[in-house]
Design a protein around this motif. Structure first.
Motif, mmCIF file in Angstrom:
data_model
loop_
_atom_site.group_PDB
_atom_site.id
_atom_site.type_symbol
_atom_site.label_atom_id
_atom_site.label_comp_id
_atom_site.label_asym_id
_atom_site.label_seq_id
_atom_site.Cartn_x
_atom_site.Cartn_y
_atom_site.Cartn_z
ATOM 1 N N MET A 126 17.221 13.258 32.799
ATOM 2 C CA MET A 126 17.913 12.582 33.033
ATOM 3 C C MET A 126 17.348 12.379 30.920
ATOM 4 S SD MET A 126 17.816 9.224 35.095
ATOM 5 C CE MET A 126 19.109 9.066 36.625
ATOM 6 N N GLN A 127 18.115 11.775 29.784
ATOM 7 C CA GLN A 127 17.701 11.872 28.957
ATOM 8 C C GLN A 127 18.129 10.161 28.305
ATOM 9 O OE1 GLN A 127 20.016 15.417 27.215
ATOM 10 N NE2 GLN A 127 17.689 15.652 25.956
ATOM 11 N N LEU A 128 17.034 9.722 27.477
ATOM 12 C CA LEU A 128 17.651 8.034 27.117
ATOM 13 C C LEU A 128 16.823 8.111 25.309
ATOM 14 C CD1 LEU A 128 17.543 4.583 27.441
ATOM 15 C CD2 LEU A 128 15.057 4.825 27.977
ATOM 16 N N ILE A 129 18.375 7.892 25.694
ATOM 17 C CA ILE A 129 18.837 7.832 23.809
ATOM 18 C C ILE A 129 18.039 6.626 23.259
ATOM 19 C CG2 ILE A 129 20.723 8.507 22.249
ATOM 20 C CD1 ILE A 129 20.777 10.016 25.367
ATOM 21 N N GLY A 130 17.615 6.278 22.225
ATOM 22 C CA GLY A 130 17.776 4.930 21.438
ATOM 23 C C GLY A 130 15.787 4.781 20.667
ATOM 24 N N PRO A 131 15.459 4.437 19.786
ATOM 25 C CA PRO A 131 14.219 4.036 19.495
ATOM 26 C C PRO A 131 13.610 2.543 20.518
ATOM 27 C CG PRO A 131 15.549 2.934 18.213
ATOM 28 C CD PRO A 131 16.540 3.780 19.344
ATOM 29 N N TRP A 132 12.317 2.458 20.425
ATOM 30 C CA TRP A 132 11.854 1.223 21.009
ATOM 31 C C TRP A 132 12.020 0.016 20.875
ATOM 32 C CZ3 TRP A 132 11.539 3.716 25.497
ATOM 33 C CH2 TRP A 132 11.751 4.614 25.998
ATOM 34 N N LEU A 133 11.882 -0.024 19.586
ATOM 35 C CA LEU A 133 12.700 -1.236 18.289
ATOM 36 C C LEU A 133 13.734 -1.430 19.374
ATOM 37 C CD1 LEU A 133 12.061 -2.209 15.791
ATOM 38 C CD2 LEU A 133 13.248 -0.942 14.488
ATOM 39 N N SER A 134 14.669 -0.876 19.722
ATOM 40 C CA SER A 134 15.491 -1.453 20.404
ATOM 41 C C SER A 134 15.309 -1.874 21.977
ATOM 42 C CB SER A 134 16.981 -0.705 20.833
ATOM 43 O OG SER A 134 17.533 -0.551 21.550
ATOM 44 N N GLY A 135 15.028 -3.678 21.919
ATOM 45 C CA GLY A 135 15.205 -3.912 22.847
ATOM 46 C C GLY A 135 15.542 -3.827 24.482
ATOM 47 N N LEU B 110 5.823 0.201 24.081
ATOM 48 C CA LEU B 110 5.998 -0.621 22.832
ATOM 49 C C LEU B 110 6.021 0.064 21.585
ATOM 50 C CD1 LEU B 110 5.003 -3.816 22.333
ATOM 51 C CD2 LEU B 110 2.322 -3.236 21.937
ATOM 52 N N PRO B 111 6.735 -0.127 20.612
ATOM 53 C CA PRO B 111 7.278 0.017 19.390
ATOM 54 C C PRO B 111 6.358 0.318 18.376
ATOM 55 C CG PRO B 111 8.966 -1.586 20.032
ATOM 56 C CD PRO B 111 7.592 -1.756 20.663
#
Length: 218
Positions: free
Chosen positions: A1-10, A200-201
């Motif tokens: 699996m690949q999770l796309i998006g930064p940790w900055l996105s809650g 954590l971002p």
């Protein structure tokens, strides 16, 4: 699996925490929907994050749908949402408040950072902040001993911690341990777990977003 998006996105972080808690292997692809649109589009045609690309190539968007799907990977006793009954209703209520708090925070930040100053609407910002603080009041009044549903962590805890920590960074004067001591204690408890500390971002991402100044110290 690949999770796309930064940790900055809650909402991306919510999915990342869930994957870690459920011990589901994944690759994190921290593309930013505003700054790396073409890269995100290659995974998510609507350029929405989080997006979860499954091993067979299928794509899921919307964090609520994704975490619900991920629960199907583990036995009932390990799931992060109760299967039914009063416990599920209670968890859904708390998730609803936490999600609403994060949504109001996101709208507040968008108004502050994306709209030119001359066109900002102070009454909208005030309304978003008021609604968010009401939601945090509700969550703060709900006892977490040690978690909202008792001895086992749930999506209610995950989304509440994500929302509270995000708001505490963006609006530290009104969202802090003095105003919401039980939520601060919940977040501190959660941060003892790698699922939360590893997602954590990075402070550099926070600085780039405009949420904190260059001299911010985490």
């Amino acid at each position: 699996m690949q999770l796309i998006g930064p940790w900055l996105s809650g909402y991306t972080r919510r999915v990342g925490v869930t994957l870690h808690l459920l011990n589901i292997p994944f690759e994190h692809v921290p593309y930013h929907a505003y700054q790396q649109r073409d890269r995100v589009r290659a995974f998510s045609p609507m350029m929405r994050v989080p997006a979860l690309q499954l091993d067979d190539g299928q794509l899921l968007i919307d964090s609520g749908a994704i975490v619900d799907y991920l629960d199907s990977f583990v036995p009932s006793a390990q799931r992060l949402m109760p299967d039914g009954g009063a416990a599920r209703v209670h968890a859904m209520q708390l998730v609803g408040y936490a999600t609403a708090c994060y949504d109001k925070l996101a709208r507040y930040c968008d108004e502050l950072m994306l709209r030119p100053e001359a066109y900002r609407l102070p009454h909208l910002q005030a309304g978003y902040e008021e609604q968010m603080l009401i939601g945090f009041d509700v969550l703060n009044a709900a006892r977490a001993e040690p978690w909202f549903l008792g001895s086992s962590i749930s999506q209610a805890d995950v989304m509440t911690v994500v929302a509270f920590q995000s708001a505490a960074v963006a609006m530290p004067r009104t969202v802090n341990s003095d105003a919401f001591p039980r939520l601060a204690a919940l977040a501190q408890r959660a941060m003892q777990m790698p699922a939360f500390s590893l997602t954590l971002p990075d402070v550099r991402d926070l600085q780039a977003s405009g949420l904190v100044s260059e001299d911010h110290r985490a």
